[in-house]
Design an enzyme around this catalytic site. Structure first.
Site, mmCIF file in Angstrom:
data_model
loop_
_atom_site.group_PDB
_atom_site.id
_atom_site.type_symbol
_atom_site.label_atom_id
_atom_site.label_comp_id
_atom_site.label_asym_id
_atom_site.label_seq_id
_atom_site.Cartn_x
_atom_site.Cartn_y
_atom_site.Cartn_z
ATOM 1 N N ASP A 17 -3.218 4.553 -2.333
ATOM 2 C CA ASP A 17 -4.328 5.047 -1.526
ATOM 3 C C ASP A 17 -4.813 6.413 -2.019
ATOM 4 O O ASP A 17 -4.018 7.340 -2.171
ATOM 5 C CB ASP A 17 -3.817 5.171 -0.086
ATOM 6 C CG ASP A 17 -4.911 5.339 0.928
ATOM 7 O OD1 ASP A 17 -5.708 4.415 1.080
ATOM 8 O OD2 ASP A 17 -4.958 6.407 1.573
ATOM 9 N N GLU A 23 -6.342 3.753 -6.186
ATOM 10 C CA GLU A 23 -7.674 3.904 -5.582
ATOM 11 C C GLU A 23 -8.161 5.310 -5.895
ATOM 12 O O GLU A 23 -7.506 6.288 -5.541
ATOM 13 C CB GLU A 23 -7.603 3.695 -4.069
ATOM 14 C CG GLU A 23 -8.977 3.673 -3.423
ATOM 15 C CD GLU A 23 -9.003 4.092 -1.959
ATOM 16 O OE1 GLU A 23 -9.961 3.737 -1.275
ATOM 17 O OE2 GLU A 23 -8.082 4.797 -1.503
ATOM 18 N N HIS A 37 -11.305 -3.704 2.774
ATOM 19 C CA HIS A 37 -11.252 -3.340 4.194
ATOM 20 C C HIS A 37 -12.085 -2.093 4.519
ATOM 21 O O HIS A 37 -12.212 -1.738 5.684
ATOM 22 C CB HIS A 37 -9.803 -3.106 4.602
ATOM 23 C CG HIS A 37 -9.199 -1.921 3.924
ATOM 24 N ND1 HIS A 37 -8.993 -1.873 2.557
ATOM 25 C CD2 HIS A 37 -8.815 -0.716 4.401
ATOM 26 C CE1 HIS A 37 -8.495 -0.696 2.248
ATOM 27 N NE2 HIS A 37 -8.369 0.023 3.334
ATOM 28 N N ASP A 38 -12.591 -1.401 3.506
ATOM 29 C CA ASP A 38 -13.410 -0.203 3.725
ATOM 30 C C ASP A 38 -14.900 -0.459 3.497
ATOM 31 O O ASP A 38 -15.714 0.453 3.638
ATOM 32 C CB ASP A 38 -13.000 0.912 2.746
ATOM 33 C CG ASP A 38 -11.607 1.426 3.007
ATOM 34 O OD1 ASP A 38 -11.167 1.415 4.174
ATOM 35 O OD2 ASP A 38 -10.946 1.857 2.031
ATOM 36 N N ASP A 84 0.853 -1.184 0.000
ATOM 37 C CA ASP A 84 0.000 0.000 0.000
ATOM 38 C C ASP A 84 0.894 1.242 0.000
ATOM 39 O O ASP A 84 1.866 1.309 0.754
ATOM 40 C CB ASP A 84 -0.889 0.001 1.248
ATOM 41 C CG ASP A 84 -2.333 0.352 0.924
ATOM 42 O OD1 ASP A 84 -2.548 1.462 0.403
ATOM 43 O OD2 ASP A 84 -3.217 -0.471 1.194
#
Ligand code: GLC
Ligand code: CA
Length: 561
Positions: free
Chosen positions: A201, A255, A328-329, A99
């Site tokens: 991210d 993302e 995970h979100d 990440d």
């Protein structure tokens, strides 16, 4: 259009390390824990691991607030552990992408600690500082993604700093070429260690509009138009590619909340040399009402089809899709888009897996998805750990006086902790995740839903994923084939064809818990049971050559001859 790249042909598995496997009984998942599960990943058949942040962090946002980009979080292990992880993955033929969180750092990062000291500190311009408009009035009216003003007043220099996420996640100033060089250097640090790429991210947030204008006249407002895909975003992405990525065979996935297919093509087309793939958010928004994610409205199959069409047709031959229904979100996909009832959890999880693995693009599996893990409902807000969830609860219940049960219902449907309860390894205490007390409670359904059970059952969700991954490797049509929707108006069935080099498949998915009738168009009548590729029910459906009757959440894929 590229073909044959590993990021197109392999399936990605996302690990959220805090919740994956604890090796030392402190209740927090860690890197040695992951190392102990590499054979499990190998058996599943995935080819790439995306590891959510493992860097040094005070964990205001579980590692998405980084205080040292080149060190491993103490709770997760050491750099030696991390190197052993990389080696263990590579030894099994699995790639690793890390990440990259560079829209913001932690406020405990050395750069920020310097930056806040004085206006002439050499690190001042690593962040975005502005004076207030008047006493107590922020520099503009933007709100943070997690609620409240996006500005935090700092007494030392009597100015505000921008934070699009929490107060402890100050935004980095990409206008500053020195900051950009630091980021590229850090990326090379990891690439030189041998990683295979990055998941970036909220990377389309890094360029902010000149002058940071307020969004309308309200006291507080969502300022997304001024930083989502901002004025210099393509310039920065290209520079990042030139200065860091282009020297390596690295995969990049950006993302990008708010990104459109047209923009995605600009980011991902090989000529633009920016990123390989983007994560879009339109599918994730189909059950959001006015005002955003917490205002939950029932989603409609017609909307899922419309968004999927837009991205499948929009990127065909020009860009590349990433295929996901949870991470995970996001809440667990079986609870959100299928059914987590005892009766339908397995068939619906398999149906959704069929969907993800038979679209054009690269499928992502989020840990636990492969065993059909579900959403959780904790009795009280104290049991939740996620900063976004807590901020929402505080603003909704305390500031706006909304009824607690309605707020909890939204958290049950959308809260990020749905995806963050520990991975359910077996039926023993704490689901085999830890010998201690887990940092967040395990989902009480672990006794029946766990990896051990899934590995023992030849008809399990895990075994079905394994089959899909193998099939995709053996059949390039699943990866590259053109997508065309069939019977678009159908309210229960989502059907489409894939075509590739003279071959044609039909995918038929019943998204409802009721039987559904599908009249086969003339051109698709050659889909007899002898040409069945995969299905989630093991007996034959009730059908004729012109009609298919699909049972609850049934999925069938045929070769058309
Ligand atoms: C991304 C991450 C999310 C995080 C946020 C801020 O959306 O996926 O977990 O909270 O960015 O870094
Ligand atoms: Ca641990």
């Amino acid at each position: 259009m590229t073909t044959g790249a590993f990021w197109q042909e392999e399936v990605v598995y996302q690990i959220y390390p805090r919740s994956f496997k604890d090796s030392n009984g402190d209740g927090v998942g860690d890197i040695p824990g992951i190392i102990g599960k590499l054979d499990y990943l190998k058996e599943l058949g995935i080819g790439i691991v995306w590891l959510s942040p493992v860097y040094q962090s005070p964990n205001d946002d579980n590692g998405y607030d980084i205080s040292d980009y080149e060190a491993i979080m103490d709770e997760f292990g050491t750099m030696e552990d991390w190197e052993a992880l990389l080696e263990g993955l590579h030894a099994r033929g699995i790639k690793l992408i890390m990440d990259l969180v560079v829209n913001h750092s932690s406020d405990e990062h050395r750069w920020f600690e310097e930056s806040r000291k004085s206006k002439d500190n050499p690190y001042r311009d690593y962040y975005i500082w502005r004076p207030g408009k008047a006493d107590g009035v922020e520099p503009n009216n933007w709100v943070s993604v997690f609620g409240g003003s996006a500005w935090q007043y700092d007494e030392a220099t009597d100015e505000y700093y921008l934070h699009l996420f929490t107060r402890k996640q100050p935004d980095l100033n990409w206008e500053n070429p020195k900051l950009r060089e630091e980021v590229y250097k850090m990326m090379k640090f990891w690439l030189d260690k041998g990683i295979d790429g990055f998941r970036m991210d909220v990377i389309n947030f890094i360029s902010k509009a000149d002058g940071l204008p307020s969004a309308g006249d309200d006291r507080y407002a969502w300022g997304g138009e001024f930083f989502m895909g901002g004025p210099r975003i393509h310039e920065y992405m290209r520079e990042m590619n030139e200065r860091a990525l282009s020297r390596y065979d690295a995969m990049t996935v950006g993302e990008m909340p708010g990104v459109t297919p047209e923009e995605a093509v600009k980011f991902t087309s090989p000529e633009s040399r920016e990123v390989n793939v983007v994560f879009q958010f339109e599918t994730m928004d189909i059950d959001s009402g006015e005002g955003g994610k917490w205002n939950v409205k029932p989603w409609r199959l017609a909307d899922l089809k419309a968004v999927t069409n837009k991205w499948q047709y929009g990127l065909n031959g020009k860009g590349w899709n990433s295929l996901y229904l949870n991470n995970h979100d996001q809440p667990r996909m079986v609870s959100r888009f299928g059914s987590d009832s005892a009766e339908y959890r397995k068939p619906s999880a398999k149906m959704l897996a069929t969907f993800l693995h038979t679209l054009q693009g690269t499928p992502y599996i989020y840990q636990g998805e492969e065993i059909g893990m579900t959403n959780v409902q904790f009795g009280s807000i104290e049991e939740y750990k996620d900063v976004e969830t807590h901020n929402y609860y505080r603003e909704a219940v305390r500031d706006r006086g909304e009824p607690v049960d309605r707020v909890m219902a939204s958290i049950y449907a959308k809260g990020r902790d749905n995806a963050r309860t520990p991975m359910q390894w077996d039926g023993s205490a704490q689901a085999g995740f830890t010998t201690g007390t887990p940092w967040i409670a395990v989902n009480p359904n672990y006794a029946s839903i766990n990896a051990e059970e899934s590995l023992q059952d030849s008809d399990s969700i895990f075994r079905y994923y394994q089959r899909l991954i193998k099939l995709r490797k053996a059949n390039p049509i699943m990866i590259y084939g053109d997508y065309n929707i069939v019977a678009e108006e159908h309210e229960q069935i989502y059907a489409y064809t894939r075509e590739w080099q003279g071959e044609k498949w039909l995918v038929a998915l019943n998204f409802s818990a009721d039987d559904a009738r599908f009249e086969l168009p003339e051109a698709l009548r050659g889909c007899s049971e002898e040409n069945l590729i995969v299905a989630n029910y093991d007996d034959e459906p009730n059908r004729s050559s012109a009609e298919l009757n699909l049972r609850a959440y049934e999925a069938r894929v045929y070769r058309i001859v």
